[in-house]
Design an enzyme around this catalytic site. Structure first.
Site, mmCIF file in Angstrom:
data_model
loop_
_atom_site.group_PDB
_atom_site.id
_atom_site.type_symbol
_atom_site.label_atom_id
_atom_site.label_comp_id
_atom_site.label_asym_id
_atom_site.label_seq_id
_atom_site.Cartn_x
_atom_site.Cartn_y
_atom_site.Cartn_z
ATOM 1 N N ALA A 1 11.525 2.423 0.205
ATOM 2 C CA ALA A 1 11.874 3.640 -0.675
ATOM 3 C C ALA A 1 13.309 4.117 -0.176
ATOM 4 O O ALA A 1 13.145 4.361 -2.258
ATOM 5 C CB ALA A 1 10.511 4.562 0.242
ATOM 6 N N GLY B 1 0.333 -0.808 0.206
ATOM 7 C CA GLY B 1 -0.305 -0.052 -0.246
ATOM 8 C C GLY B 1 0.847 1.220 0.244
ATOM 9 O O GLY B 1 0.400 2.454 0.431
ATOM 10 N N GLY C 1 6.681 6.487 5.735
ATOM 11 C CA GLY C 1 5.871 5.156 6.159
ATOM 12 C C GLY C 1 5.517 5.067 7.670
ATOM 13 O O GLY C 1 4.286 5.090 8.097
ATOM 14 N N GLU C 2 6.071 5.752 8.613
ATOM 15 C CA GLU C 2 5.613 6.057 10.073
ATOM 16 C C GLU C 2 5.854 7.635 10.614
ATOM 17 O O GLU C 2 4.950 7.220 11.895
ATOM 18 C CB GLU C 2 6.522 4.665 10.499
ATOM 19 C CG GLU C 2 5.906 2.905 10.289
ATOM 20 C CD GLU C 2 7.104 2.749 10.654
ATOM 21 O OE1 GLU C 2 6.886 1.649 11.593
ATOM 22 O OE2 GLU C 2 7.588 2.593 9.821
ATOM 23 N N LYS D 1 1.966 12.794 -4.287
ATOM 24 C CA LYS D 1 1.083 12.218 -4.431
ATOM 25 C C LYS D 1 0.614 10.878 -3.294
ATOM 26 O O LYS D 1 0.349 11.039 -2.408
ATOM 27 C CB LYS D 1 -0.055 11.855 -4.930
ATOM 28 C CG LYS D 1 -0.887 11.715 -5.496
ATOM 29 C CD LYS D 1 -2.140 10.512 -6.445
ATOM 30 C CE LYS D 1 -2.278 12.180 -7.324
ATOM 31 N NZ LYS D 1 -3.470 11.797 -8.980
#
Lengths: 760, 334, 184
Positions: free
Chosen positions: A524, A481, A718-719, A647
């Protein structure tokens, strides 16, 4: 090495552009296939049976009724499953190797260590028949006393040498915290409590397994196909080269699929037993016992400061239950000890051996809880020294990592704090809290930070250009995701000088070049590094071929003078001279050209420390009479280094911030001490936000260039979006109603318990 | 889910054949919307050998009664009742309770009759394995010493503290609705109060119905003051969650005095809780916050709590006061 | 290992009306009208619509997230209304029109690459991350608009709360619905 660029420098390449997700079409049409959706001939279905006691022994298992049930092919228990080859040691999946969720494998003996522990596996020809038969397995136990919550085991707490699979020391000290606290002008000494949490991705964990001879194929829902491959191979005692793991799409994970739990291996064993493909999908209830959790915890935090609010001492102790097998605690003390300049520090983890699974990573593992303690205490300190909470943070700002003393490879915290304040309208906080009917409006803030993790070993990718001018770039990542397929397409296209439409990125299969699991916000950074390396190597190969080819307009040029635009190699100073990649390959009868790339993380002794910083601001409405808290707005500003896709990065940060809201106000799993069962193991009773709970979220970027962490300077999104949200909300509640709440989640009864004086 | 057979009731004599099929077979149950039943079948909490699908029977629709009340067919879906203009106009608290219950999808599926029959959400009942007197009389009640934050504080017994989960049953209790049923013997009518049994010593008995008795309709008698009624629901999540506390209320104030009042509570009782003590305390007295508060206290004096749900009586008191304040302040719907 | 190709039924119209007699508990032939095509499945009466779609017809757009009616990932339409396939028994759907996300853009479910406006806006507004709840969100979102409950964000919030998105793409889901509502 920090460069602040308030307005991002525009690039004409694909990296950074808000490209739509390349897998969007598959996901909106329902054609994206997840692990439990692979159609196979002769497929069978397996359902697990869990132990009903928290500790004890199995005295008997009666599987006769289940075996007699229509369609049942096998009932596997510890009596007939067979032994695993060896129990691997707990190791995070970022290590790129064997990564079991706990140092234990079930159904190897009669001993029960926690409620829900797998005791049987029923295989049948349809899902409904397997589910029904699983209810017919009768297990008898000799129950023994258990410990499952802090309250039961406080006396048995111990200080481990190391936690987190050995990666984090149990105790960290610098300076003399005791003396500094004694001498501090102001101290804040508070205890914070946290309910256990469960990940609850909407896709339950699942694996589909089948054997062809001695080769195993597994479709797994995982954060890393390589981790599954190595773990299952080690447990089965076969070379990992005989295990292929496929996982194109994972329906959410948040840490629950970061480690490899028992079900993929059990699916493989069952498939071998029945000689047919086996699909094993956990039920929602089983998601609470079969893939870890964020542990219940208690943190005591003591701040010492001078009269200007400058920290002189920080003592942070944590107490939490772990499993009988592993010294696990999420590293709650780490970032909380590195955020602000503070010369004297002591951080200590204490654990209680409890009858639960080994707790595991859950989004923002440690930072989310540790920063709640720190940033709530900082808000209180600001009040004590009569400073604006924002000013207190700025006053304690540091350019160096307090833990190592090294400079941050990039920072941006100060700019994030200022930008976030601007976005929420922080100047309103100086006035008394506003009222809106029955609602009191409060503003709160907190700093945010998350470490920059890198893999332990080299990561690899492969790039291939075809004679039609299109490229495919591959690495064994799984999309959970994050948008990894999209951003890697952009990275590859930019490095190759191709438009994104002519570039395809493939992952999700251990037959592809090896990368570690997408965990710790590192995906990433590490995958872009290796994709960039592979694609750049291919581009150099192509240019070298062209300048060496007598038939090329570029023959004899210096490769350093050649640019690639839209798949066309041209002389930088004479863009009219050049040719397409496709022309070069076709002329030379080359169907394709290919290069691999490998990237290893920077050495540990680099003279820098790395961290991703951000700032969180919340506006809440509190109805003190009915105990309701509703978050009206969140504004976050983050400095995650290079943003690969504006985005998808924004979406991940937004999701993280709503996770913070959820942690603050909703999420709690209640352990029933007597039976060791999670009493609210469903999505009806374990509350996660619904659409109506999610306010509009303002996400802003502070661009910082980081030339240390990896080639593209990517620190991860992500976090960090979650870190700091819960204290910002708690601090906003305090602003609204004047009460400090030091537990998570903050629920109606907490507001109610003292609301009278605040509201009447 | 155990193996089950299926029989669809339809056609001219569909109701009679459905009644006969279930009455004659202790192993048969009716199947309507299925939102509770299919869930509990899968959990092995319910175990009929056969389901008689009544969804095609002609029991859907809303009729206006001569007195200004409504007759709601048992198979009318929750969403259709919620969006019915006549329900919204005459009984806004019914419409509001429906809209605040479950989710849009579930409301499209669930029938009104099924809503009256829905089972409790107690985790110990639903797990099919913990001690539960409702599921297995005499087995004991795990909730008494267990995780009980959402459990009831009114109408409980030492054998069961499960909360009645329905939202819409709360305003229906306040409205003195009637439940119409049919058996092979003919038609029957139950007052709302009689239809929901307190657990007492027999928590497994939730309704006075005989096996094979089918709900055909819910009748809501006219109540002019209900045109300005409200349903106030308090829960952790903003939506898609059962009530921790809810209040359905309608009040008529003349010259500062309470002329008439209807109040029922949800989320706190073992059945939809008609607050008659509070109503009695209010009627004839002043319509002030103080008297609302005293009335709420009178109703909740009998509450019995566990350590985890000890906040509920206080929350219910405050919610009730808020509801009446809101109604008397401007008469607006919540 | 071979991939099973889902068989598309032909001969629609030849099937007889369902009998009034008791059926099951062994597998029975059930006729389902899915995305405009008549499909026959041999299933036990206890099989849910979700199970029949996913395991028998290989239509895996409707997702199993909880199997308890608490997440909304299995949302499909029965006779044009959004419902939960996990709490619906497939056999009760005989005679009803079932629409899944696979049949949203083109009624026959063949897809052919075209998208429904709601699907387009979900992509454009990044209204998903992992994608697992997405088909349910989209089927619910179109239902929400058609029911007239997408007037403003407050309404969308309430009427879309039956679909949990654990990635928490909610603000983007609302943006997608706002953008698509006039084209639905």
């Amino acid at each position: 090495m920090t460069t602040i660029t308030p307005t991002p420098a525009p690039t004409d390449g694909p990296v950074g552009r808000p490209l739509d997700r390349v897998d969007g079409h598959a996901k909106v049409t329902g054609t994206a296939r997840y692990a439990a959706e692979v159609p196979l001939t002769g497929l069978t279905h397996a359902v697990l049976v869990g132990a009903r006691v928290a500790r004890g022994r199995i005295t008997s298992i009666d599987s006769a009724a289940a075996e007699r049930a229509e369609g049942v092919l096998a009932v596997l228990t510890h009596e007939n499953l067979g032994k695993i080859a060896a129990q691997p040691q707990l190791l995070p999946s970022l290590a790129g190797s064997v990564a079991p969720g706990e140092t234990f494998f079930p159904m190897q003996g009669d001993e029960i260590h926690y409620a829900g522990q797998h005791v049987a596996l029923v295989v049948a020809d349809t899902y409904e028949r397997a589910l029904h038969a699983s209810r017919l397995v009768r297990v008898s136990y000799a129950e023994e006393p258990s410990v499952t919550v802090i309250a039961q085991g406080r006396d048995q707490a111990y200080e481990p040498e190391a936690i987190f699979a050995g990666f984090v020391p149990g105790r960290t000290e610098r300076g003399d915290v005791e003396a500094a606290l004694g001498a501090a002008a102001v101290t804040v000494d508070r205890t914070f409590t946290f309910a256990a949490n469960h990940h609850n991705p909407i896709e339950t964990s699942a694996a589909t397994a089948y054997w062809e001879g001695d080769r195993l194929t597994l479709h797994d829902t995982t954060q890393g196909v390589t981790a599954t491959q190595h773990t299952v191979a080690a447990l089965l005692g076969i070379p990992h080269t005989r295990v292929r793991v496929i996982g194109h799409f994972t329906g959410g994970s948040f840490g629950g699929k970061a480690m490899v739990w028992h079900h993929p291996t059990l699916a493989a064993l069952a498939a071998r037993k029945v000689g047919r493909p086996v699909r094993l999908a956990l039920t929602r209830e089983q998601m609470f016992v079969a893939c870890g959790h964020r542990e219940e915890q208690e943190q005591r935090l003591t701040l010492g400061a001078d009269e200007d609010g400058r920290l002189v001492a920080l003592r942070h102790h944590k107490l939490s239950p772990t499993s009988p097998f592993d010294h696990w605690a999420e590293p709650s003390l780490g970032v909380a000890g590195q955020l602000y300049a503070c010369p004297n520090y002591e951080g200590v983890y204490r654990l209680i051996r409890a009858n639960t699974t080994t707790p595991t990573f859950m989004r923002c593992p440690g930072e989310a809880t540790g920063l709640f303690a720190l940033e709530t205490a900082m808000d209180e300190l600001a009040e004590r020294v009569d400073l604006d909470p924002l000013e207190l943070r700025l006053r304690n700002y540091t350019e160096n990592d307090p833990a190592s003393g090294r400079p941050w490879s990039s920072n941006g915290l100060r700019e994030c704090l200022e930008r976030g304040a601007e976005r929420i309208g922080w100047e309103r906080r100086a006035a008394p809290p506003a009222r809106d009917g029955d609602w009191l409006i409060g503003l709160g803030m907190a700093a945010s930070a998350y470490p920059v993790y890198g893999p332990n070993n080299p990561q690899r990718a492969r790039a291939r250009l075809y004679a039609d001018g299109t490229a495919v770039v591959q690495a064994a990542v799984t999309d959970i995701g994050t948008g990894v397929l999209t951003v890697m397409t952009q990275v590859a296209a930019e490095a190759l000088g191709l438009p994104v439409e002519r570039c395809r990125f493939e992952g999700g299969d251990t037959d592809l070049p090896n990368v570690a699991a997408a965990v710790g916000s590192s995906g990433a950074g590490m995958v872009s590094a290796t994709v960039h390396t592979a694609a750049s190597a291919l581009r150099e190969q192509l240019i070298a071929r062209a300048v060496g080819d007598e038939g090329s307009p570029l023959h004899g040029a210096d490769p350093a003078d050649v640019d690639v635009r839209d798949g066309r190699m041209v002389l930088r100073d004479a863009p009219g001279t050049g040719e397409d990649y496709a022309e070069l390959l076709q002329r030379n009868f080359l169907p394709d050209m290919e290069a691999t790339g490998s990237w290893g993380p920077p050495p540990q002794d680099a003279p820098f420390a790395s961290m991703t910083f951000g700032a969180q601001f919340a506006e809440v409405a509190v109805d003190p009479v009915l105990g309701l808290v509703r978050v009206r707005r969140l504004a976050g500003a983050f400095a995650p280094g290079r943003v690969l896709n504006a985005k998808t990065a924004r979406s991940q940060l937004m999701g993280g911030m709503i996770w913070g809201l959820s942690q603050a106000l909703l999420e709690a799993t209640h352990m029933e001490p007597g039976t060791g069962r999670w009493a609210n193991a469903s999505l009806g009773e374990y509350l996660v936000p619904v659409n109506a709970d999610a306010p509009d979220v303002d996400v802003d970027f502070i661009e910082v260039r980081d030339t240390v962490v990896n080639p593209l300077g990517v620190k991860g999104v992500g976090e960090v979006g979650q870190a700091g949200v819960a204290p910002a909300i708690a601090n906003a509640i305090h602003h609204a109603i004047g009460r400090r709440l030091r537990k998570l989640p903050i629920t109606i009864e907490d507001i109610l318990s003292g609301a009278d004086e605040a509201s009447r | 889910m155990r193996p089950i057979s299926y029989l669809r009731a339809e056609g001219a004599d569909g109701i009679d054949s459905a009644l006969r099929a279930v009455t004659d077979d202790p192993g048969s149950d009716f199947l309507a919307g299925g939102t509770t039943e299919v869930d509990l079948l899968r959990q092995h909490v319910l175990g009929p050998r056969r389901l008689v699908d009544i969804n095609r029977l002609p029991l859907a629709g809303i009729e206006e009664l001569p007195d200004g009340g409504l007759r709601i067919g048992a198979l009318t879906r929750m969403s259709d009742v919620a969006s019915s203009p006549v329900v919204q106009e005459r009984f806004p608290m019914v419409s509001r309770a429906l809209v605040l219950g479950a989710s849009a999808q579930l409301r499209h599926m669930a029938s009104m009759g099924g809503n009256m029959m829905q089972k409790v959400r107690c985790g110990y009942y639903r797990d099919a394995e913990s001690p539960c007197n409702k599921r297995e009389p005499g087995a004991g009640c795990a909730a008494l010493t267990g995780v009980s934050r959402t459990h009831a504080v009114l109408g409980t017994s030492e054998h069961c503290i499960a909360t009645h989960p329905s939202d819409v049953a709360v305003p229906l209790a306040a409205l003195d609705a009637r439940i119409r049923t049919r058996t092979l013997d003919g038609e029957h009518t139950y007052a709302f109060d009689d239809f929901f049994l307190e657990p007492g010593d027999t928590p497994h008995r939730e309704h006075p119905l005989t096996h094979g008795e089918l709900i055909t309709a819910i009748e809501v008698p006219a109540l002019p003051m209900a045109r300005r009624s409200l349903y106030l629901k308090v829960r952790d999540r903003e939506s898609y969650e059962f009530a921790l506390v809810s209040v359905a209320a309608a009040i008529e104030v003349r010259d500062g005095k309470v002329g008439g009042v209807r109040i029922a509570l949800g989320g706190v009782g073992t059945r939809p809780w008609r607050a008659r003590r509070a109503e009695d305390a209010l009627v004839g007295g002043p319509a002030t916050t103080k008297s609302f508060d005293l009335a709420a206290r009178a109703e909740l004096a009998a509450a019995r709590t566990t350590p985890m749900n000890a906040f509920k009586p206080e929350l219910a008191r405050r919610t009730l006061v808020r509801a009446l304040e809101t109604l008397t302040r401007d008469g607006s719907r919540s | 290992m071979t991939v099973r190709t889902p068989g598309t039924e032909t001969g629609a119209g030849t099937a007889t009306e369902p009998e009034a007699d008791e059926r099951g508990p062994d597998p029975v032939k059930v006729r389902l009208d899915v995305n405009g095509a008549q499909r026959h499945v041999d299933i036990e009466p206890r099989v849910s619509l979700l199970g029949a779609l996913r395991d028998e017809l290989q239509l895996t757009g409707a997702k199993r997230g909880c199997d308890q009616g608490t997440c909304g990932a299995c949302t499909v339409w029965v006779d044009g209304r959004r419902v939960l396939a996990c709490l619906t028994l497939a056999i009760t759907c005989e005679g009803a029109e079932i629409t899944t996300v696979e049949g949203l853009a083109t009624p026959d479910g063949t897809g052919d690459g075209r998208l429904h406006p709601m699907q387009e806006e979900f992509i454009r507004h990044d209204a998903f991350q992992c994608g697992y709840c997405t088909p349910g969100q989209i089927m619910s979102a179109v239902g929400c608009v058609r029911e007239g409950h997408a007037g403003d964000d407050g309404e969308i919030k309430e009427w879309m709360s039956g679909n949990i998105c654990r990635c928490a793409a909610y603000p983007n889901i609302r943006a997608a619905i706002r953008a698509a509502r006039d084209r639905v």
